[in-house]
Design a protein around this motif. Structure first.
Motif, PDB file in Angstrom:
ATOM      1  N   ALA A 441      37.389  10.639 -40.048  1.00 52.24           N
ATOM      2  CA  ALA A 441      36.200  10.259 -39.251  1.00 52.24           C
ATOM      3  C   ALA A 441      35.949  10.989 -38.126  1.00 52.24           C
ATOM      4  O   ALA A 441      34.822  10.999 -37.984  1.00 52.24           O
ATOM      5  N   ILE A 442      36.923  11.371 -37.340  1.00 49.72           N
ATOM      6  CA  ILE A 442      36.712  12.416 -36.374  1.00 49.72           C
ATOM      7  C   ILE A 442      36.118  13.711 -36.662  1.00 49.72           C
ATOM      8  O   ILE A 442      35.086  14.006 -36.149  1.00 49.72           O
ATOM      9  N   ASN A 443      36.626  14.360 -37.609  1.00 48.27           N
ATOM     10  CA  ASN A 443      36.130  15.306 -38.296  1.00 48.27           C
ATOM     11  C   ASN A 443      34.557  15.286 -38.848  1.00 48.27           C
ATOM     12  O   ASN A 443      33.840  16.210 -38.344  1.00 48.27           O
ATOM     13  N   ASN A 444      34.266  14.242 -39.470  1.00 46.29           N
ATOM     14  CA  ASN A 444      32.927  13.802 -39.986  1.00 46.29           C
ATOM     15  C   ASN A 444      32.087  13.799 -38.794  1.00 46.29           C
ATOM     16  O   ASN A 444      30.872  14.359 -38.765  1.00 46.29           O
ATOM     17  N   ALA A 445      32.464  13.071 -37.742  1.00 48.14           N
ATOM     18  CA  ALA A 445      31.823  12.894 -36.579  1.00 48.14           C
ATOM     19  C   ALA A 445      31.212  14.234 -35.726  1.00 48.14           C
ATOM     20  O   ALA A 445      30.009  14.576 -35.718  1.00 48.14           O
ATOM     21  N   ARG A 446      32.449  15.137 -35.687  1.00 48.78           N
ATOM     22  CA  ARG A 446      32.109  16.634 -35.103  1.00 48.78           C
ATOM     23  C   ARG A 446      31.135  17.374 -35.925  1.00 48.78           C
ATOM     24  O   ARG A 446      30.315  17.986 -35.465  1.00 48.78           O
ATOM     25  N   VAL A 447      31.281  17.053 -37.318  1.00 53.45           N
ATOM     26  CA  VAL A 447      30.272  18.058 -38.174  1.00 53.45           C
ATOM     27  C   VAL A 447      29.150  17.553 -38.051  1.00 53.45           C
ATOM     28  O   VAL A 447      27.960  18.381 -37.790  1.00 53.45           O
ATOM     29  N   ALA A 448      28.662  16.313 -37.858  1.00 58.88           N
ATOM     30  CA  ALA A 448      27.382  15.660 -37.897  1.00 58.88           C
ATOM     31  C   ALA A 448      26.825  15.934 -36.627  1.00 58.88           C
ATOM     32  O   ALA A 448      25.585  16.289 -36.368  1.00 58.88           O
ATOM     33  N   TYR A 449      27.669  15.924 -35.163  1.00 59.61           N
ATOM     34  CA  TYR A 449      27.203  16.109 -34.042  1.00 59.61           C
ATOM     35  C   TYR A 449      26.712  17.656 -33.837  1.00 59.61           C
ATOM     36  O   TYR A 449      25.616  17.785 -33.442  1.00 59.61           O
ATOM     37  N   ASN A 450      27.520  18.506 -34.516  1.00 57.69           N
ATOM     38  CA  ASN A 450      27.166  19.832 -34.683  1.00 57.69           C
ATOM     39  C   ASN A 450      25.798  20.221 -35.158  1.00 57.69           C
ATOM     40  O   ASN A 450      24.879  21.171 -35.045  1.00 57.69           O
ATOM     41  N   SER A 451      25.764  19.344 -36.299  1.00 57.06           N
ATOM     42  CA  SER A 451      24.221  19.575 -37.129  1.00 57.06           C
ATOM     43  C   SER A 451      23.189  19.087 -36.350  1.00 57.06           C
ATOM     44  O   SER A 451      22.118  19.690 -36.252  1.00 57.06           O
ATOM     45  N   ILE A 452      23.333  18.019 -35.515  1.00 57.69           N
ATOM     46  CA  ILE A 452      22.450  17.468 -34.547  1.00 57.69           C
ATOM     47  C   ILE A 452      22.231  18.428 -33.247  1.00 57.69           C
ATOM     48  O   ILE A 452      20.632  18.735 -33.224  1.00 57.69           O
ATOM     49  N   VAL A 453      23.091  19.166 -33.074  1.00 57.06           N
ATOM     50  CA  VAL A 453      22.784  20.303 -31.866  1.00 57.06           C
ATOM     51  C   VAL A 453      22.133  21.530 -32.503  1.00 57.06           C
ATOM     52  O   VAL A 453      21.057  21.994 -31.884  1.00 57.06           O
ATOM     53  N   THR A 454      22.321  21.692 -33.924  1.00 52.22           N
ATOM     54  CA  THR A 454      21.704  22.848 -34.456  1.00 52.22           C
ATOM     55  C   THR A 454      20.092  22.549 -34.830  1.00 52.22           C
ATOM     56  O   THR A 454      19.313  23.432 -34.526  1.00 52.22           O
ATOM     57  N   GLY A 455      20.166  21.275 -34.853  1.00 53.70           N
ATOM     58  CA  GLY A 455      18.621  20.800 -35.290  1.00 53.70           C
ATOM     59  C   GLY A 455      17.871  20.740 -33.964  1.00 53.70           C
ATOM     60  O   GLY A 455      16.655  21.221 -34.121  1.00 53.70           O
ATOM     61  N   ILE A 456      18.450  20.301 -32.960  1.00 55.54           N
ATOM     62  CA  ILE A 456      17.667  20.334 -31.753  1.00 55.54           C
ATOM     63  C   ILE A 456      17.263  21.677 -31.106  1.00 55.54           C
ATOM     64  O   ILE A 456      16.226  22.054 -30.777  1.00 55.54           O
ATOM     65  N   VAL A 457      18.216  22.833 -31.390  1.00 55.59           N
ATOM     66  CA  VAL A 457      17.869  24.016 -30.994  1.00 55.59           C
ATOM     67  C   VAL A 457      16.902  24.672 -31.880  1.00 55.59           C
ATOM     68  O   VAL A 457      15.963  25.245 -31.492  1.00 55.59           O
ATOM     69  N   ALA A 458      16.885  24.212 -33.218  1.00 59.65           N
ATOM     70  CA  ALA A 458      15.983  24.840 -34.218  1.00 59.65           C
ATOM     71  C   ALA A 458      14.528  24.265 -33.651  1.00 59.65           C
ATOM     72  O   ALA A 458      13.429  24.980 -33.813  1.00 59.65           O
ATOM     73  N   SER A 459      14.477  22.910 -33.129  1.00 53.22           N
ATOM     74  CA  SER A 459      13.198  22.574 -32.791  1.00 53.22           C
ATOM     75  C   SER A 459      12.684  23.157 -31.468  1.00 53.22           C
ATOM     76  O   SER A 459      11.595  22.702 -31.009  1.00 53.22           O
ATOM     77  N   ASN A 460      13.657  23.784 -30.802  1.00 52.88           N
ATOM     78  CA  ASN A 460      13.149  24.335 -29.476  1.00 52.88           C
ATOM     79  C   ASN A 460      13.592  25.764 -29.625  1.00 52.88           C
ATOM     80  O   ASN A 460      14.310  26.278 -28.536  1.00 52.88           O
ATOM     81  N   THR A 461      12.922  26.451 -30.318  1.00 56.32           N
ATOM     82  CA  THR A 461      13.491  27.854 -30.820  1.00 56.32           C
ATOM     83  C   THR A 461      13.277  28.724 -29.567  1.00 56.32           C
ATOM     84  O   THR A 461      14.039  29.789 -29.338  1.00 56.32           O
ATOM     85  N   THR A 462      12.114  28.754 -28.907  1.00 57.89           N
ATOM     86  CA  THR A 462      11.972  29.714 -27.674  1.00 57.89           C
ATOM     87  C   THR A 462      12.649  29.380 -26.530  1.00 57.89           C
ATOM     88  O   THR A 462      12.488  30.041 -25.569  1.00 57.89           O
ATOM     89  N   LYS A 463      13.199  27.893 -26.518  1.00 54.94           N
ATOM     90  CA  LYS A 463      13.755  27.496 -25.128  1.00 54.94           C
ATOM     91  C   LYS A 463      15.349  27.532 -25.169  1.00 54.94           C
ATOM     92  O   LYS A 463      15.946  27.503 -24.194  1.00 54.94           O
TER      93      LYS A 463
END
Length: 547
Positions: A441-463
Motif C-alpha cells: 500500500a505504501i509503495n503504491n501510494a508513493r508511485v501514485a504521488y510521483n505520477s501526480i507530481v510528474t503531471g503537475i510539472v507537465a502542466s506547468n512546463t515553462t514554470k
C-alpha cells in the motif's frame, strides 16, 4: 479432545545484542585531508530563471533534520541552504534566512518524550553512533537544559521572532502536505488538542497565531524562485509507525477532495505560482524509503537466543501450538484454517537468530476457535485467558520490515516484568512491523504521488523543473558507491562514506549536498542556467562512533 498446557515462562536470560545495528557497519580509512582546498569556481548564469530571492518549502528534508532532530549545525547545512550558496554564483544572493532553532542537539523526533510534563527527565536530542557495536543513540542534554523543548512556556527561545516575511526556508519537520494548507497547523490555541497542529510551524509566529497557512506564508515571502518538496511524510510517517493508521494515516492519492494528495498538491503549486506571474521553481519526487537504512538495518530475524532460552520459550508456547493442532479437528470443518495455515502460525525458537512474534491484523482471528476449544472441554478457562494475546499472531518472515526504531524495543521487558518480553512473549504491535500488505500500500501510494507530481510539472512546463530524486538515489543504490570531488559516498550510514545520518532516513550534511546537486541539475536542464554544483568534499559525513 486432549487438554493443553497453558503458556508459562520462567525468567529469560536473553542475549540481545546487535538487534538494531546496521547490517553492515564497517569503518573505512579516514578521508583525505581537504582543509587546504582552494576556492571553488563561482560563476554561472541564471538562464530563464531569476534567483534573486530563493524560497524553499518542504518537510524535515528541507528544514535540515539530521540524526532525528533539527539542530543548529544541521539547519546551517540544510538542502536549500546548500543550493542557495550555488545560486549565489548564478545571479542569486548570499542571503538565506532560516528560522534559527537555537538548539545544539535539537529535539529528537523519533523518540517519544514529554513536552516538559516531567522536569526530572533530561531532554533527548539528536542521534549519534555510540557503543560497540555502534548504534544510533539519542544524546541527552544536561538536566535542566531546555533549549530544544518545542514548548514556548518552558522554552521562550523556541519561538522565531525574525518575522515570516523575511524567511527563505519554510521547511517544517514531520509535516504532511495537507497541513501546509490549513490554519490549524500553526494555531497555538489548538495545541495539544488538534493533531494537525505543529509546534515547528507555530514557532514562526508567537502564540496565539493561527491566521495563516504555510503555503500562504511562503507565497507571501516574495520569492523569485522556489523549491517545493512536500509529500514524503504523507507515506514515510505511516511507514515509520509500522503502517498503523491510528498513529499516522496514509494519505489517499487520487480523489480530488481536500483529503487527497492530488487535490492538495495541485492547490499548493497553484497558490505558489499564482502569487507571482514570473515565479518559477523546482519540485522533487519521492524515493523508495524501503531502500533506506531506516528500513533495512533491523533484520527480520533480529533476536539472538541461546539454547536454554530457546528451550524455555518453546516450552512456554507448547500450549499455544497444541491449541492450533486442536483447531485442525475435523469437527470444526476447517473453519479456522487449513492444517497448513495453522502450522504456519506456530511459534518456535532455536539457538541463534530468531524471528520475533507479531500481531498480524490480516490473519484470521482465532478467538472463536479458542472459545470452541473451551466449550469442548479441551482447555480450561485459565488456559483460554492465556491464549487471548495470541489470537492473531505469527513470527516475522523475510517479507516483513522492522523499522530502525523497533530495534530498541525488541527484547525489552514490559513494566519490568521478566516474563513479558517484547517480540517474544509479548507480540509486537502494529506500529512496530510493516507486513506485506502495508508495504504494498505504501509503495503504491508513493508511485501514485510521483505520477501526480510528474503531471503537475507537465502542466506547468515553462514554470517547473522536476528533480528526479528517486532515480538519483536508485542509481547510487545500484552502484553501491560513487566518487564525487575526490570523496566516496555510499547509500548507508557507515562513516565516513555513508550519505545518511544516524536516523537512517535523513541525509547527513554530505548527503544533503548530493541531493542539492540533483536539484541543481534539474534547474540547469529546464531553465538553461549554469549553476555550479556543490563540492561534496567541503561537506562532512556522519561522525565516527562515540566511545
Amino acid at each position: 479432545m486432549k487438554k493443553f498446557n497453558y503458556i508459562s515462562l520462567a525468567f529469560l536470560s536473553l542475549m540481545f545484542l546487535g538487534a538494531c545495528e546496521q547490517e553492515v557497519m564497517t569503518l573505512t580509512q579516514p578521508e583525505p585531508d581537504m582543509t587546504n582546498l582552494g576556492p571553488d569556481p563561482c560563476a554561472g548564469g541564471a538562464g530563464t530563471a531569476n534567483f534573486t530571492k530563493f524560497v524553499a518549502i518542504g518537510n524535515s528534508f528541507v528544514a535540515g533534520v539530521q540524526g532525528g532532530a533539527l539542530f543548529n549545525d544541521g539547519q546551517a547545512n540544510s538542502l536549500p541552504a546548500i543550493i542557495n550558496k550555488q545560486l549565489a554564483c548564478a545571479g542569486g544572493t548570499a542571503t538565506f534566512n532560516q528560522p534559527n532553532i537555537n538548539a545544539t542537539l535539537g529535539w529528537n523526533l523519533f523518540v517519544t518524550q514529554p513536552f516538559l510534563s516531567d522536569n526530572t527527565k533530561p531532554v533527548l536530542g539528536r542521534l549519534r553512533l555510540q557503543g560497540t557495536p555502534p548504534r544510533p543513540t539519542p544524546q541527552a542534554y544536561a538536566a535542566g537544559v531546555l533549549e530544544a523543548v518545542p514548548n514556548p512556556a518552558a522554552n521562550p527561545g523556541f519561538i522565531y521572532t525574525g518575522g515570516k516575511a523575511t524567511l527563505n526556508n519554510f521547511g517544517i519537520p514531520a509535516i504532511v502536505l495537507g497541513q501546509s494548507l490549513i490554519e490549524e497547523t500553526g494555531d497555538w490555541t489548538v495545541a495539544g488538542v488538534d493533531p494537525r497542529f505543529s509546534p515547528f510551524y507555530g514557532r514562526l509566529a508567537p502564540p496565539p497565531g493561527g491566521t495563516t497557512t504555510l503555503i500562504g506564508d511562503a507565497a507571501a515571502a516574495g520569492g523569485s524562485f522556489f523549491l517545493f518538496w512536500l509529500g514524503l511524510d504523507d507515506f514515510f510517517l505511516h511507514a515509520a509507525f509500522g503502517g498503523d493508521p491510528s498513529l499516522a494515516p496514509l494519505t489517499n492519492a487520487v480523489g480530488g477532495t481536500q483529503f487527497d494528495f492530488d487535490f492538495q498538491y495541485t492547490a499548493a503549486i497553484t497558490t505558489l505560482l499564482g502569487s507571482n506571474a514570473e515565479l518559477k521553481g523546482v519540485v522533487g519526487n519521492f524515493p523508495d524509503i524501503f531502500k533506506m537504512p531506516h528500513f533495512t538495518s533491523v533484520a527480520y530475524n533480529a533476536v539472538p537466543l541461546d539454547a536454554a532460552t530457546a528451550a524455555q520459550l518453546n516450552g512456554g508456547f507448547a500450549g499455544y501450538n497444541a491449541a492450533l493442532d486442536g483447531l485442525k479437528n475435523p469437527a470444526f470443518g476447517g473453519a479456522f484454517g487449513t492444517a497448513e495455515q495453522l502450522d504456519a502460525r506456530k511459534i518456535t525458537f532455536a539457538t541463534g537468530n530468531n524471528r520475533p512474534v507479531l500481531i498480524d491484523e490480516t490473519l484470521q482471528d482465532l478467538g472463536a476457535g479458542f472459545d470452541a476449544l473451551l466449550g469442548a472441554g479441551a482447555i480450561t478457562p485459565e488456559q483460554r485467558a492465556a491464549l487471548e494475546p495470541y489470537e492473531q499472531v505469527r513470527q516475522t518472515s523475510s517479507t516483513d520490515i522492522l523499522p530502525l526504531s523497533t530495534g530498541s524495543v525488541l527484547g525489552t521487558t514490559v513494566g519490568g516484568n521478566p516474563l513479558l518480553i517484547n517480540g517474544l512473549t509479548v507480540p509486537l504491535a502494529d506500529r512496530y512491523v510493516l507486513i506485506p500488505t502495508e508495504i504494498t500500500a505504501i509503495n503504491n501510494a508513493r508511485v501514485a504521488y510521483n505520477s501526480i507530481v510528474t503531471g503537475i510539472v507537465a502542466s506547468n512546463t515553462t514554470k517547473l523543473a522536476l528533480a528526479d530524486v528517486d532515480a538519483a538515489l536508485n542509481a547510487l543504490i545500484t552502484a553501491q558507491a560513487g566518487i564525487y570531488n575526490g570523496v566516496t559516498i555510499t547509500p548507508n550510514i557507515n562513516p565516513p562514506t555513508g550519505i545518511y545520518s544516524e536516523d537512517g532516513v535523513h541525509p547527513n550534511t554530505r548527503g544533503y549536498a548530493f541531493l542539492a546537486n540533483v536539484f541543481i541539475d534539474a534547474i540547469n536542464a529546464k531553465f538553461g542556467s549554469t549553476i555550479p554544483k556543490a563540492n561534496l568534499a567541503r561537506y562532512s559525513a556522519t561522525g565516527l562512533p562515540l566511545p
